[in-house]
Design a protein around this motif. Structure first.
Motif, PDB file in Angstrom:
ATOM      1  N   GLU A   1      -0.640  27.397  30.034  1.00 14.70           N
ATOM      2  CA  GLU A   1      -0.288  26.942  31.381  1.00 14.70           C
ATOM      3  C   GLU A   1       0.101  25.479  31.304  1.00 14.70           C
ATOM      4  N   TRP A   2       1.014  25.067  32.192  1.00 16.14           N
ATOM      5  CA  TRP A   2       1.535  23.702  32.123  1.00 16.14           C
ATOM      6  C   TRP A   2       0.487  22.646  32.452  1.00 16.14           C
ATOM      7  N   LYS A   3      -0.609  23.021  33.109  1.00 14.77           N
ATOM      8  CA  LYS A   3      -1.641  22.030  33.420  1.00 14.77           C
ATOM      9  C   LYS A   3      -2.280  21.448  32.173  1.00 14.77           C
ATOM     10  N   ASP A   4      -2.179  22.156  31.034  1.00 14.34           N
ATOM     11  CA  ASP A   4      -2.757  21.679  29.776  1.00 14.34           C
ATOM     12  C   ASP A   4      -1.766  20.857  28.952  1.00 14.34           C
ATOM     13  N   ILE A   5      -0.750  20.308  29.602  1.00 10.67           N
ATOM     14  CA  ILE A   5       0.327  19.629  28.896  1.00 10.67           C
ATOM     15  C   ILE A   5      -0.162  18.422  28.093  1.00 10.67           C
ATOM     16  N   TRP A   6      -1.340  17.899  28.393  1.00 14.50           N
ATOM     17  CA  TRP A   6      -1.869  16.779  27.605  1.00 14.50           C
ATOM     18  C   TRP A   6      -2.076  17.201  26.144  1.00 14.50           C
ATOM     19  N   LEU A   7      -2.304  18.506  25.906  1.00 17.04           N
ATOM     20  CA  LEU A   7      -2.444  18.997  24.530  1.00 17.04           C
ATOM     21  C   LEU A   7      -1.158  18.798  23.739  1.00 17.04           C
ATOM     22  N   ASN A   8      -0.029  18.701  24.433  1.00 15.20           N
ATOM     23  CA  ASN A   8       1.242  18.367  23.792  1.00 15.20           C
ATOM     24  C   ASN A   8       1.442  16.857  23.734  1.00 15.20           C
ATOM     25  N   GLU A   9       1.479  16.239  24.919  1.00 11.41           N
ATOM     26  CA  GLU A   9       1.914  14.847  25.006  1.00 11.41           C
ATOM     27  C   GLU A   9       0.845  13.847  24.582  1.00 11.41           C
ATOM     28  N   GLY A  10      -0.417  14.114  24.890  1.00 10.94           N
ATOM     29  CA  GLY A  10      -1.474  13.225  24.435  1.00 10.94           C
ATOM     30  C   GLY A  10      -1.574  13.211  22.915  1.00 10.94           C
ATOM     31  N   PHE A  11      -1.417  14.385  22.305  1.00 10.94           N
ATOM     32  CA  PHE A  11      -1.490  14.487  20.850  1.00 10.94           C
ATOM     33  C   PHE A  11      -0.312  13.790  20.192  1.00 10.94           C
ATOM     34  N   ALA A  12       0.898  13.994  20.725  1.00 15.27           N
ATOM     35  CA  ALA A  12       2.080  13.367  20.130  1.00 15.27           C
ATOM     36  C   ALA A  12       2.049  11.851  20.299  1.00 15.27           C
ATOM     37  N   THR A  13       1.509  11.380  21.421  1.00 11.14           N
ATOM     38  CA  THR A  13       1.384   9.935  21.624  1.00 11.14           C
ATOM     39  C   THR A  13       0.361   9.347  20.665  1.00 11.14           C
ATOM     40  N   TYR A  14      -0.742  10.050  20.477  1.00  9.99           N
ATOM     41  CA  TYR A  14      -1.735   9.524  19.538  1.00  9.99           C
ATOM     42  C   TYR A  14      -1.206   9.548  18.111  1.00  9.99           C
ATOM     43  N   ALA A  15      -0.301  10.481  17.812  1.00 11.81           N
ATOM     44  CA  ALA A  15       0.348  10.485  16.494  1.00 11.81           C
ATOM     45  C   ALA A  15       1.104   9.171  16.273  1.00 11.81           C
ATOM     46  N   GLU A  16       1.727   8.638  17.323  1.00 12.38           N
ATOM     47  CA  GLU A  16       2.396   7.340  17.206  1.00 12.38           C
ATOM     48  C   GLU A  16       1.392   6.262  16.804  1.00 12.38           C
ATOM     49  N   TRP A  17       0.223   6.267  17.440  1.00 12.53           N
ATOM     50  CA  TRP A  17      -0.802   5.270  17.126  1.00 12.53           C
ATOM     51  C   TRP A  17      -1.276   5.417  15.689  1.00 12.53           C
ATOM     52  N   MET A  18      -1.443   6.658  15.252  1.00 11.13           N
ATOM     53  CA  MET A  18      -1.863   6.906  13.872  1.00 11.13           C
ATOM     54  C   MET A  18      -0.795   6.453  12.878  1.00 11.13           C
ATOM     55  N   TRP A  19       0.460   6.675  13.225  1.00 15.85           N
ATOM     56  CA  TRP A  19       1.560   6.248  12.352  1.00 15.85           C
ATOM     57  C   TRP A  19       1.578   4.731  12.193  1.00 15.85           C
ATOM     58  N   ARG A  20       1.447   4.017  13.306  1.00 18.59           N
ATOM     59  CA  ARG A  20       1.441   2.548  13.232  1.00 18.59           C
ATOM     60  C   ARG A  20       0.277   2.063  12.375  1.00 18.59           C
ATOM     61  N   GLU A  21      -0.850   2.713  12.507  1.00 16.83           N
ATOM     62  CA  GLU A  21      -2.014   2.379  11.695  1.00 16.83           C
ATOM     63  C   GLU A  21      -1.728   2.653  10.222  1.00 16.83           C
ATOM     64  N   HIS A  22      -0.970   3.706   9.950  1.00 13.16           N
ATOM     65  CA  HIS A  22      -0.610   4.076   8.580  1.00 13.16           C
ATOM     66  C   HIS A  22       0.304   3.032   7.937  1.00 13.16           C
ATOM     67  N   VAL A  23       1.262   2.522   8.686  1.00 11.50           N
ATOM     68  CA  VAL A  23       2.238   1.602   8.102  1.00 11.50           C
ATOM     69  C   VAL A  23       1.798   0.145   8.183  1.00 11.50           C
ATOM     70  N   SER A  24       0.830  -0.174   9.058  1.00 16.74           N
ATOM     71  CA  SER A  24       0.379  -1.558   9.200  1.00 16.74           C
ATOM     72  C   SER A  24      -1.093  -1.588   9.564  1.00 16.74           C
ATOM     73  N   LYS A  25      -1.908  -2.109   8.677  1.00 14.99           N
ATOM     74  CA  LYS A  25      -3.347  -2.179   8.937  1.00 14.99           C
ATOM     75  C   LYS A  25      -3.663  -3.057  10.147  1.00 14.99           C
ATOM     76  N   LYS A  26      -2.746  -3.966  10.470  1.00 15.74           N
ATOM     77  CA  LYS A  26      -2.969  -4.861  11.610  1.00 15.74           C
ATOM     78  C   LYS A  26      -2.785  -4.139  12.940  1.00 15.74           C
ATOM     79  N   ASP A  27      -2.018  -3.059  12.910  1.00 15.77           N
ATOM     80  CA  ASP A  27      -1.696  -2.345  14.151  1.00 15.77           C
ATOM     81  C   ASP A  27      -2.521  -1.065  14.222  1.00 15.77           C
TER      82      ASP A  27
END
Length: 463
Positions: free
Chosen positions: A329-355
């Motif tokens: 159901e579309w009400k659970d859309i955070w399972l898509n967008e929250g996860f993909a956004t946190y992937a961005e944070w994890m990526w920045r952490e991967h490429v720069s320890k400062k971020d």
């Protein structure tokens, strides 16, 4: 009890109607519902059957921007059906058959109502073939933007989230009903055509070329995409994954860069989230200036811009979270967008320890309670806010709070297990929270309740 056959000689092969106390089955009882009752899109999808495969044969004429198409849906009836619906707001329907026999049809609002020559028996597999022709249109919404069948300078591109697939093809248009797809797209030989999945050998005939694509993994209809234009294309591999990157000539200088960064992000994603769920990956950069990207299955589409690393990581993360594991159901859309956004944070952490992800979390948490990121609870945002800041940012913050509570190792295990156990199917918030508790061995109800369902800015110590 009296049993009456609807047609003489079809007692075993067709529907048996049971009548008690003088009651009879009405036509309405034998009609599939015109929607699945999703809280946000109640009219999307259809009841009475499950689609299993779509064959899409489409011919595009750029001079007048017309298409002539035939879509064959293979499905299984989940009840006896005297009639059933497909979502469709596209061009004029020319003909409909069901199991090779002509069927009656009617257009009712955004529905194509089909009445087969005979009743479909519960559990039976059937094929519905719809032929149509005309000019498909984009769907425009003040909140959701422009989507569906979108014209480009030299062709068209399809971006269909959340309910735009019905603008260009008859379909059971809801993420709860995934299916496999085959595409055969015929265009003038000066153009190229891309779609989801793996490319098969194109076939040239005169001044036309037919491009064949096969999506063998189950796919939600909003992720189905076609891109037609004068694309520059490059190919590569990551292990057994074929990477196909295509850009409109306007962006040809960026082709190698987009491809390289997509490959790099894909390699990282396999380590962070587990095995990549599909056989192909890549990117499509087209010219309509839509100012958004969409995680169309296998190859995300970037609408009118060259994506930076954040966009690429975000859309590739969706291949695991949203495309392989899809919301019911579309009400659970955070399972898509929250996860993909946190992937961005994890990526920045991967490429720069400062971020670090913690630094990103804190920068958002310092914002006042009146900030847009705290405007609605991401676990139940409402239709108008389903793509709002809370779903993306507060959804990602929820995952960071979970990570801090359970530790990095268990958090990584939770993400990979979620992607593996639900692969090719669906997932709900309740299933994810249960998984997190199972792996961590911790009681997490309060954490998820505070971050996903309570209004306002969560107070420290409240979770």
């Amino acid at each position: 009890m009296i049993v009456r056959a609807l047609r003489t000689g079809m007692v075993a092969a067709a529907l048996a109607v049971t009548m008690t106390a003088g009651a009879t089955a009405s036509a309405a009882d034998l009609a599939g519902s015109s929607g699945v009752g999703d809280p946000y899109f109640p009219d999307s999808g259809n009841g009475g059957y499950n689609a299993t495969h779509y064959d899409v044969a489409l011919r595009f004429t750029p001079k007048d921007h017309r298409i002539a198409a035939t879509v064959t849906m293979t499905a299984r009836a989940t009840q006896a059906l005297r009639s059933f619906n497909l979502d469709f707001r596209g061009p004029e329907v020319v003909s409909v058959t069901v199991d090779g026999r002509r069927a009656e049809f009617a257009r009712q609002d955004d529905e194509l109502v089909i009445t087969p020559a005979s009743v479909l028996v519960e559990g039976a597999e059937f094929k519905a073939v719809v032929s149509y022709a005309g000019r498909p249109k984009a769907r425009k919404n003040g909140t959701l933007g422009t989507y569906g069948w979108v014209r480009s300078r030299d062709g068209a591109v399809v971006l269909a989230e959340p309910d735009g697939a019905a603008n260009w093809m008859p379909v059971n248009d809801h993420p709860s009903d995934k299916a496999t797809y085959d595409f055969a797209i015929t265009v003038p030989k000066r153009l190229k055509a891309l779609a989801n999945g793996e490319p098969l050998a194109p076939v040239a005939h005169g001044n036309l070329t037919t491009y064949h694509w096969r999506q063998s993994a189950p796919m939600a209809s909003y992720l189905a995409s076609v891109a037609i234009g004068k694309f520059e294309i490059t190919y590569g591999r990551v292990g057994k994954i074929t990477v196909i990157t295509a850009v409109d000539p306007k962006f040809k200088k960026s082709l190698d860069d987009v491809h390289r960064r997509t490959v790099k992000a894909l390699r990282w994603g396999r380590k962070a989230f587990g095995p990549y769920p599909f056989r192909t990956s890549g990117a499509v950069v087209d010219d309509p200036k839509l100012d958004y990207a969409l995680e169309t299955q296998d190859r995300p589409v970037y609408g009118g811009f060259v994506p930076n690393d954040d966009f690429i990581v975000h859309e590739l993360a969706h291949q695991w979270f949203g495309n392989s594991v899809t919301v019911r159901e579309w009400k659970d859309i955070w399972l898509n967008e929250g996860f993909a956004t946190y992937a961005e944070w994890m990526w920045r952490e991967h490429v720069s320890k400062k971020d670090s992800a913690a630094k990103t979390f804190n920068s958002y948490y310092r914002q006042p309670g009146t900030s847009p990121i705290f405007a609605s609870p991401p676990g139940s945002p409402g239709r108008e806010q389903m793509f709002g800041f809370p779903v993306y940012v507060r959804g990602a913050m929820t995952l960071h709070v979970l990570r801090k509570r359970v530790g990095d190792k268990k958090f990584s295990r939770i993400l990979k297990t979620w992607a593996a156990e639900q692969a090719g199917g669906h997932g709900t918030t309740e299933q994810f929270t249960a998984l997190a508790e199972r792996i961590s061995g911790k009681e997490l109800d309060k954490l998820f309740d505070v971050w996903l369902y309570r209004k306002g800015k969560p107070k420290r110590g409240s979770w």
